[in-house]
Scaffold this motif. Structure first.
Motif, PDB file in Angstrom:
ATOM      1  N   ALA A   8     -30.572  -7.426  21.732  1.00 52.48           N
ATOM      2  CA  ALA A   8     -32.020  -7.666  21.641  1.00 52.48           C
ATOM      3  C   ALA A   8     -32.676  -7.481  23.006  1.00 52.48           C
ATOM      4  O   ALA A   8     -33.842  -7.103  23.100  1.00 52.48           O
ATOM      5  N   THR A   9     -31.902  -7.744  24.074  1.00 52.72           N
ATOM      6  CA  THR A   9     -32.432  -7.661  25.439  1.00 52.72           C
ATOM      7  C   THR A   9     -32.200  -6.294  26.076  1.00 52.72           C
ATOM      8  O   THR A   9     -33.018  -5.814  26.849  1.00 52.72           O
ATOM      9  N   CYS A  10     -31.109  -5.657  25.744  1.00 50.25           N
ATOM     10  CA  CYS A  10     -30.738  -4.367  26.349  1.00 50.25           C
ATOM     11  C   CYS A  10     -31.804  -3.318  26.089  1.00 50.25           C
ATOM     12  O   CYS A  10     -32.271  -3.156  24.957  1.00 50.25           O
ATOM     13  N   THR A  11     -32.191  -2.605  27.167  1.00 47.24           N
ATOM     14  CA  THR A  11     -33.216  -1.560  27.053  1.00 47.24           C
ATOM     15  C   THR A  11     -32.608  -0.159  26.981  1.00 47.24           C
ATOM     16  O   THR A  11     -33.338   0.832  26.900  1.00 47.24           O
ATOM     17  N   GLY A  12     -31.285  -0.074  27.083  1.00 46.69           N
ATOM     18  CA  GLY A  12     -30.630   1.231  27.046  1.00 46.69           C
ATOM     19  C   GLY A  12     -30.789   2.030  28.324  1.00 46.69           C
ATOM     20  O   GLY A  12     -30.662   3.254  28.319  1.00 46.69           O
ATOM     21  N   CYS A  13     -31.032   1.345  29.444  1.00 48.96           N
ATOM     22  CA  CYS A  13     -31.333   2.036  30.705  1.00 48.96           C
ATOM     23  C   CYS A  13     -30.134   2.778  31.299  1.00 48.96           C
ATOM     24  O   CYS A  13     -30.294   3.626  32.154  1.00 48.96           O
ATOM     25  N   ALA A  14     -28.924   2.377  30.888  1.00 47.04           N
ATOM     26  CA  ALA A  14     -27.675   3.020  31.325  1.00 47.04           C
ATOM     27  C   ALA A  14     -27.251   2.706  32.755  1.00 47.04           C
ATOM     28  O   ALA A  14     -26.329   3.335  33.271  1.00 47.04           O
ATOM     29  N   THR A  15     -27.894   1.744  33.393  1.00 45.40           N
ATOM     30  CA  THR A  15     -27.457   1.318  34.726  1.00 45.40           C
ATOM     31  C   THR A  15     -25.998   0.848  34.681  1.00 45.40           C
ATOM     32  O   THR A  15     -25.199   1.157  35.562  1.00 45.40           O
ATOM     33  N   CYS A  16     -25.656   0.132  33.637  1.00 49.66           N
ATOM     34  CA  CYS A  16     -24.293  -0.396  33.501  1.00 49.66           C
ATOM     35  C   CYS A  16     -23.269   0.716  33.281  1.00 49.66           C
ATOM     36  O   CYS A  16     -22.124   0.606  33.718  1.00 49.66           O
ATOM     37  N   VAL A  17     -23.691   1.784  32.627  1.00 47.39           N
ATOM     38  CA  VAL A  17     -22.780   2.911  32.385  1.00 47.39           C
ATOM     39  C   VAL A  17     -22.338   3.493  33.721  1.00 47.39           C
ATOM     40  O   VAL A  17     -21.158   3.747  33.951  1.00 47.39           O
ATOM     41  N   SER A  18     -23.309   3.671  34.632  1.00 43.81           N
ATOM     42  CA  SER A  18     -23.003   4.212  35.955  1.00 43.81           C
ATOM     43  C   SER A  18     -22.228   3.214  36.800  1.00 43.81           C
ATOM     44  O   SER A  18     -21.387   3.605  37.610  1.00 43.81           O
ATOM     45  N   ALA A  19     -22.503   1.922  36.608  1.00 48.68           N
ATOM     46  CA  ALA A  19     -21.897   0.886  37.453  1.00 48.68           C
ATOM     47  C   ALA A  19     -20.439   0.612  37.099  1.00 48.68           C
ATOM     48  O   ALA A  19     -19.654   0.213  37.960  1.00 48.68           O
ATOM     49  N   CYS A  20     -20.060   0.814  35.866  1.00 49.54           N
ATOM     50  CA  CYS A  20     -18.704   0.462  35.433  1.00 49.54           C
ATOM     51  C   CYS A  20     -17.655   1.373  36.072  1.00 49.54           C
ATOM     52  O   CYS A  20     -17.724   2.585  35.935  1.00 49.54           O
ATOM     53  N   LYS A  26     -20.766   2.835  26.985  1.00 50.03           N
ATOM     54  CA  LYS A  26     -21.552   4.003  26.602  1.00 50.03           C
ATOM     55  C   LYS A  26     -22.814   3.492  25.922  1.00 50.03           C
ATOM     56  O   LYS A  26     -22.922   2.309  25.577  1.00 50.03           O
ATOM     57  N   ILE A  27     -23.784   4.384  25.771  1.00 46.57           N
ATOM     58  CA  ILE A  27     -25.028   4.021  25.094  1.00 46.57           C
ATOM     59  C   ILE A  27     -24.978   4.572  23.668  1.00 46.57           C
ATOM     60  O   ILE A  27     -24.770   5.757  23.458  1.00 46.57           O
ATOM     61  N   LYS A  31     -28.521   1.319  22.943  1.00 45.62           N
ATOM     62  CA  LYS A  31     -27.995   0.017  23.381  1.00 45.62           C
ATOM     63  C   LYS A  31     -26.620   0.228  24.013  1.00 45.62           C
ATOM     64  O   LYS A  31     -25.862   1.116  23.583  1.00 45.62           O
ATOM     65  N   ALA A  32     -26.305  -0.611  25.008  1.00 46.66           N
ATOM     66  CA  ALA A  32     -24.991  -0.537  25.641  1.00 46.66           C
ATOM     67  C   ALA A  32     -23.913  -0.987  24.665  1.00 46.66           C
ATOM     68  O   ALA A  32     -24.102  -1.939  23.909  1.00 46.66           O
ATOM     69  N   GLU A  33     -22.792  -0.263  24.693  1.00 42.48           N
ATOM     70  CA  GLU A  33     -21.662  -0.623  23.846  1.00 42.48           C
ATOM     71  C   GLU A  33     -20.413  -0.619  24.720  1.00 42.48           C
ATOM     72  O   GLU A  33     -20.119   0.366  25.390  1.00 42.48           O
ATOM     73  N   VAL A  34     -19.699  -1.760  24.729  1.00 39.78           N
ATOM     74  CA  VAL A  34     -18.538  -1.921  25.609  1.00 39.78           C
ATOM     75  C   VAL A  34     -17.246  -1.656  24.837  1.00 39.78           C
ATOM     76  O   VAL A  34     -17.039  -2.201  23.748  1.00 39.78           O
ATOM     77  N   ASN A  35     -16.414  -0.823  25.401  1.00 37.51           N
ATOM     78  CA  ASN A  35     -15.081  -0.599  24.841  1.00 37.51           C
ATOM     79  C   ASN A  35     -14.176  -1.751  25.288  1.00 37.51           C
ATOM     80  O   ASN A  35     -13.806  -1.859  26.455  1.00 37.51           O
ATOM     81  N   GLU A  36     -13.852  -2.632  24.374  1.00 37.43           N
ATOM     82  CA  GLU A  36     -13.097  -3.855  24.704  1.00 37.43           C
ATOM     83  C   GLU A  36     -11.701  -3.556  25.208  1.00 37.43           C
ATOM     84  O   GLU A  36     -11.101  -4.363  25.924  1.00 37.43           O
ATOM     85  N   ASP A  37     -11.154  -2.419  24.839  1.00 38.21           N
ATOM     86  CA  ASP A  37      -9.797  -2.080  25.277  1.00 38.21           C
ATOM     87  C   ASP A  37      -9.785  -1.585  26.717  1.00 38.21           C
ATOM     88  O   ASP A  37      -8.773  -1.706  27.411  1.00 38.21           O
TER      89      ASP A  37
END
Ligand code: SF4
Ligand code: SF4
Length: 56
Positions: A8-20, A26-27, A31-37
């Motif tokens: 609900a809060t995620c804006t899809g900006c992809a900052t986290c994609v670059s930071a990881c 991935k977006i 929305k950000a989606e985290v691969n738990e594995d």
């Protein structure tokens, strides 16, 4: 474990994609989606998200 995304809060900006360091995020449908594995719980994305949508 793995980081949780507040979609609900995620804006899809992809900052986290670059930071990881292990490319665990991935977006999907703007929305950000985290691969738990792949996520190593390093917390980098939690610190980098501009709207605090991520938590460990
Ligand atoms: S940095 Fe935050 S707002 Fe941006 S895509 Fe990632 S979780 Fe969503
Ligand atoms: S906690 Fe670290 S490994 Fe997991 S998604 Fe965030 S940046 Fe990537």
């Amino acid at each position: 474990m793995a980081v949780k995304v507040d979609k609900a809060t995620c804006t899809g900006c992809a900052t986290c994609v670059s930071a990881c360091p292990v490319e665990a995020i991935k977006i999907t449908a703007e929305k950000a989606e985290v691969n738990e594995d792949t996520c190593i719980d390093c917390g980098t994305c939690v610190d980098e998200c501009p709207v605090q949508a991520l938590s460990l």
